[in-house]
Design a protein around this motif. Structure first.
Motif, PDB file in Angstrom:
ATOM      1  N   MET A   1      54.209  19.843  83.659  1.00 42.99           N
ATOM      2  CA  MET A   1      54.011  19.911  85.092  1.00 42.99           C
ATOM      3  C   MET A   1      54.617  21.211  85.618  1.00 42.99           C
ATOM      4  O   MET A   1      55.724  21.558  85.235  1.00 42.99           O
ATOM      5  N   LYS A   4      55.472  23.336  91.279  1.00 47.33           N
ATOM      6  CA  LYS A   4      54.776  22.855  92.481  1.00 47.33           C
ATOM      7  C   LYS A   4      54.285  21.418  92.287  1.00 47.33           C
ATOM      8  O   LYS A   4      54.436  20.579  93.173  1.00 47.33           O
ATOM      9  N   GLU A   5      53.721  21.130  91.124  1.00 40.58           N
ATOM     10  CA  GLU A   5      53.249  19.770  90.836  1.00 40.58           C
ATOM     11  C   GLU A   5      54.415  18.786  90.818  1.00 40.58           C
ATOM     12  O   GLU A   5      54.289  17.671  91.318  1.00 40.58           O
ATOM     13  N   TYR A   8      55.395  18.020  94.415  1.00 39.82           N
ATOM     14  CA  TYR A   8      54.459  17.074  95.027  1.00 39.82           C
ATOM     15  C   TYR A   8      54.614  15.671  94.442  1.00 39.82           C
ATOM     16  O   TYR A   8      54.573  14.678  95.154  1.00 39.82           O
ATOM     17  N   HIS A   9      54.816  15.602  93.143  1.00 43.71           N
ATOM     18  CA  HIS A   9      55.028  14.310  92.483  1.00 43.71           C
ATOM     19  C   HIS A   9      56.245  13.600  93.079  1.00 43.71           C
ATOM     20  O   HIS A   9      56.190  12.407  93.396  1.00 43.71           O
TER      21      HIS A   9
END
Length: 81
Positions: A1, A4-5, A8-9
């Motif tokens: 990941m 940024k991911e 968001y997660h």
């Protein structure tokens, strides 16, 4: 990941935790945890709260099969004839 991911997660995870906390501790606090309650005995406010929880779950868990597995509300048919 990616970073940024992962961000968001974490945001989505925290939002879901907050929603489920609100649903269990506010909207559904009146329900017995492992007991039976007859839907015919619900007040109008309780019916609205159930509808709100189902709507929130439908909005956040798009797959109906998965939603059925994780829902806070489980319905059972009565054996009464």
């Amino acid at each position: 990941m990616t970073s940024k991911e992962l961000t968001y997660h974490n945001i989505i995870q925290n939002q879901l935790a907050g929603l489920y906390d609100h649903m269990t501790n506010n909207l559904l606090a009146w329900l017995p945890e492992d007991g039976y309650i007859d839907e015919d005995d619900f007040t109008d406010k309780q019916r609205e709260q159930i509808a709100a929880v189902l709507a929130i779950e439908e909005e956040w868990v798009l797959d109906p099969a998965m939603r059925a597995e994780v829902t806070l509300i489980s319905w059972e048919e009565s054996d009464k004839s």
